[in-house]
Scaffold this motif. Structure first.
Motif, PDB file in Angstrom:
ATOM      1  N   PHE A 176       1.281   1.289  -2.875  1.00  0.00           N
ATOM      2  CA  PHE A 176       1.381   0.649  -4.189  1.00  0.00           C
ATOM      3  C   PHE A 176      -0.027   0.403  -4.734  1.00  0.00           C
ATOM      4  O   PHE A 176      -0.957   0.177  -3.947  1.00  0.00           O
ATOM      5  CB  PHE A 176       2.079  -0.712  -4.083  1.00  0.00           C
ATOM      6  CG  PHE A 176       3.574  -0.644  -3.918  1.00  0.00           C
ATOM      7  CD1 PHE A 176       4.346   0.142  -4.766  1.00  0.00           C
ATOM      8  CD2 PHE A 176       4.207  -1.386  -2.938  1.00  0.00           C
ATOM      9  CE1 PHE A 176       5.725   0.187  -4.625  1.00  0.00           C
ATOM     10  CE2 PHE A 176       5.588  -1.346  -2.788  1.00  0.00           C
ATOM     11  CZ  PHE A 176       6.343  -0.562  -3.634  1.00  0.00           C
ATOM     12  N   PRO A 177      -0.207   0.371  -6.063  1.00  0.00           N
ATOM     13  CA  PRO A 177      -1.504  -0.041  -6.618  1.00  0.00           C
ATOM     14  C   PRO A 177      -1.670  -1.554  -6.490  1.00  0.00           C
ATOM     15  O   PRO A 177      -0.715  -2.249  -6.106  1.00  0.00           O
ATOM     16  CB  PRO A 177      -1.390   0.366  -8.092  1.00  0.00           C
ATOM     17  CG  PRO A 177       0.067   0.328  -8.380  1.00  0.00           C
ATOM     18  CD  PRO A 177       0.772   0.681  -7.110  1.00  0.00           C
ATOM     19  N   ASP A 178      -2.842  -2.076  -6.827  1.00  0.00           N
ATOM     20  CA  ASP A 178      -2.984  -3.544  -6.816  1.00  0.00           C
ATOM     21  C   ASP A 178      -2.177  -4.126  -7.985  1.00  0.00           C
ATOM     22  O   ASP A 178      -1.662  -3.383  -8.830  1.00  0.00           O
ATOM     23  CB  ASP A 178      -4.459  -3.970  -6.844  1.00  0.00           C
ATOM     24  CG  ASP A 178      -5.145  -3.617  -8.144  1.00  0.00           C
ATOM     25  OD1 ASP A 178      -4.507  -3.718  -9.203  1.00  0.00           O
ATOM     26  OD2 ASP A 178      -6.331  -3.226  -8.098  1.00  0.00           O
ATOM     27  N   THR A 179      -2.070  -5.427  -8.053  1.00  0.00           N
ATOM     28  CA  THR A 179      -1.124  -6.057  -8.981  1.00  0.00           C
ATOM     29  C   THR A 179      -1.532  -5.945 -10.459  1.00  0.00           C
ATOM     30  O   THR A 179      -0.760  -6.335 -11.336  1.00  0.00           O
ATOM     31  CB  THR A 179      -0.921  -7.539  -8.625  1.00  0.00           C
ATOM     32  OG1 THR A 179      -2.206  -8.152  -8.566  1.00  0.00           O
ATOM     33  CG2 THR A 179      -0.207  -7.704  -7.314  1.00  0.00           C
ATOM     34  N   SER A 180      -2.737  -5.405 -10.734  1.00  0.00           N
ATOM     35  CA  SER A 180      -3.117  -5.242 -12.148  1.00  0.00           C
ATOM     36  C   SER A 180      -2.332  -4.090 -12.789  1.00  0.00           C
ATOM     37  O   SER A 180      -2.292  -3.969 -14.006  1.00  0.00           O
ATOM     38  CB  SER A 180      -4.619  -4.985 -12.271  1.00  0.00           C
ATOM     39  OG  SER A 180      -4.944  -3.758 -11.647  1.00  0.00           O
ATOM     40  N   GLN A 181      -1.738  -3.240 -11.947  1.00  0.00           N
ATOM     41  CA  GLN A 181      -0.998  -2.080 -12.451  1.00  0.00           C
ATOM     42  C   GLN A 181       0.415  -2.126 -11.874  1.00  0.00           C
ATOM     43  O   GLN A 181       0.604  -1.891 -10.677  1.00  0.00           O
ATOM     44  CB  GLN A 181      -1.728  -0.801 -12.012  1.00  0.00           C
ATOM     45  CG  GLN A 181      -1.104   0.482 -12.496  1.00  0.00           C
ATOM     46  CD  GLN A 181      -1.937   1.703 -12.107  1.00  0.00           C
ATOM     47  OE1 GLN A 181      -2.837   1.625 -11.274  1.00  0.00           O
ATOM     48  NE2 GLN A 181      -1.644   2.835 -12.716  1.00  0.00           N
ATOM     49  N   TYR A 182       1.431  -2.429 -12.713  1.00  0.00           N
ATOM     50  CA  TYR A 182       2.801  -2.564 -12.216  1.00  0.00           C
ATOM     51  C   TYR A 182       3.305  -1.245 -11.613  1.00  0.00           C
ATOM     52  O   TYR A 182       3.074  -0.161 -12.152  1.00  0.00           O
ATOM     53  CB  TYR A 182       3.732  -2.981 -13.361  1.00  0.00           C
ATOM     54  CG  TYR A 182       5.195  -2.903 -13.009  1.00  0.00           C
ATOM     55  CD1 TYR A 182       5.821  -3.956 -12.345  1.00  0.00           C
ATOM     56  CD2 TYR A 182       5.948  -1.773 -13.315  1.00  0.00           C
ATOM     57  CE1 TYR A 182       7.170  -3.870 -12.007  1.00  0.00           C
ATOM     58  CE2 TYR A 182       7.285  -1.685 -12.982  1.00  0.00           C
ATOM     59  CZ  TYR A 182       7.892  -2.737 -12.327  1.00  0.00           C
ATOM     60  OH  TYR A 182       9.220  -2.656 -11.995  1.00  0.00           O
TER      61      TYR A 182
ATOM     62  N   THR B  59       5.508  -8.175  -5.520  1.00  0.00           N
ATOM     63  CA  THR B  59       6.082  -9.018  -4.468  1.00  0.00           C
ATOM     64  C   THR B  59       5.979  -8.401  -3.073  1.00  0.00           C
ATOM     65  O   THR B  59       6.215  -9.088  -2.083  1.00  0.00           O
ATOM     66  CB  THR B  59       7.570  -9.293  -4.764  1.00  0.00           C
ATOM     67  OG1 THR B  59       8.218  -8.054  -5.020  1.00  0.00           O
ATOM     68  CG2 THR B  59       7.745 -10.191  -5.977  1.00  0.00           C
ATOM     69  N   SER B  60       5.681  -7.095  -3.002  1.00  0.00           N
ATOM     70  CA  SER B  60       5.660  -6.433  -1.686  1.00  0.00           C
ATOM     71  C   SER B  60       4.272  -6.464  -1.070  1.00  0.00           C
ATOM     72  O   SER B  60       3.293  -6.128  -1.728  1.00  0.00           O
ATOM     73  CB  SER B  60       6.108  -4.978  -1.823  1.00  0.00           C
ATOM     74  OG  SER B  60       7.432  -4.914  -2.224  1.00  0.00           O
ATOM     75  N   GLN B  61       4.210  -6.850   0.179  1.00  0.00           N
ATOM     76  CA  GLN B  61       2.954  -6.829   0.945  1.00  0.00           C
ATOM     77  C   GLN B  61       3.227  -6.131   2.272  1.00  0.00           C
ATOM     78  O   GLN B  61       4.294  -6.312   2.820  1.00  0.00           O
ATOM     79  CB  GLN B  61       2.448  -8.258   1.210  1.00  0.00           C
ATOM     80  CG  GLN B  61       1.967  -8.986  -0.018  1.00  0.00           C
ATOM     81  CD  GLN B  61       0.682  -8.411  -0.597  1.00  0.00           C
ATOM     82  OE1 GLN B  61      -0.093  -7.774   0.118  1.00  0.00           O
ATOM     83  NE2 GLN B  61       0.461  -8.618  -1.882  1.00  0.00           N
ATOM     84  N   PRO B  62       2.382  -5.358   2.855  1.00  0.00           N
ATOM     85  CA  PRO B  62       1.101  -4.925   2.299  1.00  0.00           C
ATOM     86  C   PRO B  62       1.287  -3.838   1.258  1.00  0.00           C
ATOM     87  O   PRO B  62       2.426  -3.469   0.946  1.00  0.00           O
ATOM     88  CB  PRO B  62       0.386  -4.382   3.533  1.00  0.00           C
ATOM     89  CG  PRO B  62       1.483  -3.849   4.394  1.00  0.00           C
ATOM     90  CD  PRO B  62       2.662  -4.748   4.150  1.00  0.00           C
ATOM     91  N   ARG B  63       0.171  -3.299   0.738  1.00  0.00           N
ATOM     92  CA  ARG B  63       0.275  -2.303  -0.327  1.00  0.00           C
ATOM     93  C   ARG B  63       0.799  -0.964   0.189  1.00  0.00           C
ATOM     94  O   ARG B  63       1.429  -0.231  -0.548  1.00  0.00           O
ATOM     95  CB  ARG B  63      -1.087  -2.123  -1.003  1.00  0.00           C
ATOM     96  CG  ARG B  63      -1.307  -3.161  -2.102  1.00  0.00           C
ATOM     97  CD  ARG B  63      -2.737  -3.188  -2.594  1.00  0.00           C
ATOM     98  NE  ARG B  63      -3.165  -1.894  -3.077  1.00  0.00           N
ATOM     99  CZ  ARG B  63      -4.419  -1.608  -3.387  1.00  0.00           C
ATOM    100  NH1 ARG B  63      -5.353  -2.536  -3.254  1.00  0.00           N
ATOM    101  NH2 ARG B  63      -4.749  -0.427  -3.837  1.00  0.00           N
TER     102      ARG B  63
END
Lengths: 188, 170
Positions: free
Chosen positions: B87-93, B113-117
């Motif tokens: 997943f990208p960081d949270t700045s990009q949905y 909401t998902s960790q890790p990326r």
């Protein structure tokens, strides 16, 4: 021969009734209506075949409502079909919709994006031009305009879709009653 | 006698009309899924990296021009699948949605909401731990990446290539 005709007519009428029931979204329980907009904030719909068929056709591969809300409009505020022979405006405040991301996109009658020389198909909460208070006005027109211009095709019917991703839960639950931007037919 | 035949024929006619419309309405999701799978033009269990969404994209109705999509039409009849990616960081949905063959979503996760990326899921029809359980043999996975800048577009293209589907013998 009579039996084959009898069966043929029954099947044709059955298919016609099915298609009518599927496209009759105005009286569908799957969607709420708010001004020019029609949408659902309770996807997926479970085991109701008719509602599932309607959502499948109008919002294929839709996300559940806690992730995204899709609002659809094919008519302006006076109830007339949206048509590229006219110009329209859609005004509001960028903070009116409380969500991580929201956008307005124009689609042709075939529900695909409308080809245009500007390659512009939508506006979202991060690329709208606003005044210092966050107010915006989108011009929906087949003729080129400066500012927030959303191109459509001249003399062709079109649809608008308002997408709301990760909307504030209180905002989403009130969506059928909240005041949303109206699509106004204008002379520019 | 004639009127009795007329009544029976009318009842049979209405029963056929009702049955046809019931089965057609119930079949719409299956028909639409079949058409979407066919129009994808790619084999099952492979990642389809869609280009930037514009008016040329005419495979699925109502595409969002702000998103870059990865899609997988899957078939679990011969093997389970391992789905992995980032997943990208949270700045990009970004979201990863799993759909059954009725095109209804049965599992959705997003990068907010998902960790890790990085993620790695076992996709199967059997219940168990750390698995995503598909309600049907066939279905689809759709990864949506929001793109609001050129930088986000480059990142989306990179993440599109990271999504992998591997088969796992049952």
């Amino acid at each position: 021969m009579k039996k084959i005709l009898f069966l043929f007519f029954a099947v044709v009428i059955g298919l016609a009734v099915a298609l009518y029931r599927i496209i009759d979204t105005d009286s569908s329980k799957a969607f709420f209506h708010n001004g020019s907009w029609m949408g659902s904030n309770s996807l997926p719909l479970g085991k109701n075949n008719l509602l599932t068929a309607q959502v499948t056709l109008f919002a294929l591969f839709a996300l559940p409502s806690e992730e995204a809300i899709y609002l659809f409009s094919r008519k302006d505020e006076s109830g007339e079909f949206l048509d590229g022979k006219n110009d329209y405006t859609l005004s509001g405040n960028v903070n009116q919709i409380k969500a991580k991301y929201w956008s307005i996109t124009a689609y042709g009658k075939d529900l695909f994006l409308i080809p245009n020389p500007a390659d512009k198909y939508s506006f979202n909460n991060s690329n709208l031009q606003t005044d210092s208070a966050g107010n915006f006005s989108i011009i929906i027109s087949a003729k080129s305009h400066s500012g927030n211009w959303l191109p459509i095709k001249s003399n062709k019917r079109f649809n608008l879709v308002l997408r709301i991703y990760k909307g504030d839960s209180a905002f989403v639950s009130q969506l059928s009653r909240t005041s949303l931007s109206e699509i106004k037919r204008v002379s520019i | 006698m004639k009127s009795r035949n007329y009544i029976i024929r009318t009842i049979v006619f209405l029963a056929i009309v009702f049955a046809v419309q019931y089965f057609f309405i119930a079949s719409v999701p299956d028909i639409v899924f079949f058409i979407a799978k066919y129009r994808s033009g790619k084999p099952l269990n492979t990642v389809i990296q869609a280009p930037k969404t514009d008016a040329k994209l005419r495979k699925v109705v109502l595409p969002n021009p702000d998103f870059v999509y990865n899609a997988v039409f899957y078939d679990l009849s011969k093997s389970d699948l391992i789905i992995s990616g980032e997943f990208p960081d949270t700045s990009q949905y970004c979201s990863l949605a799993f759909y059954g063959d009725d095109v209804q979503p049965y599992q959705v996760m997003n990068n907010l909401t998902s960790q890790p990326r990085t993620f790695r899921f076992h996709l199967t029809q059997r219940n168990g731990n750390t698995v995503v359980v598909s309600p049907s043999n066939q279905g689809a996975i759709l990864m949506r990446l929001l793109v609001t800048s050129e930088e986000q577009y480059k990142n989306a293209r990179r993440l599109q290539k990271i999504l992998k589907v591997e088969t796992l013998e049952k």
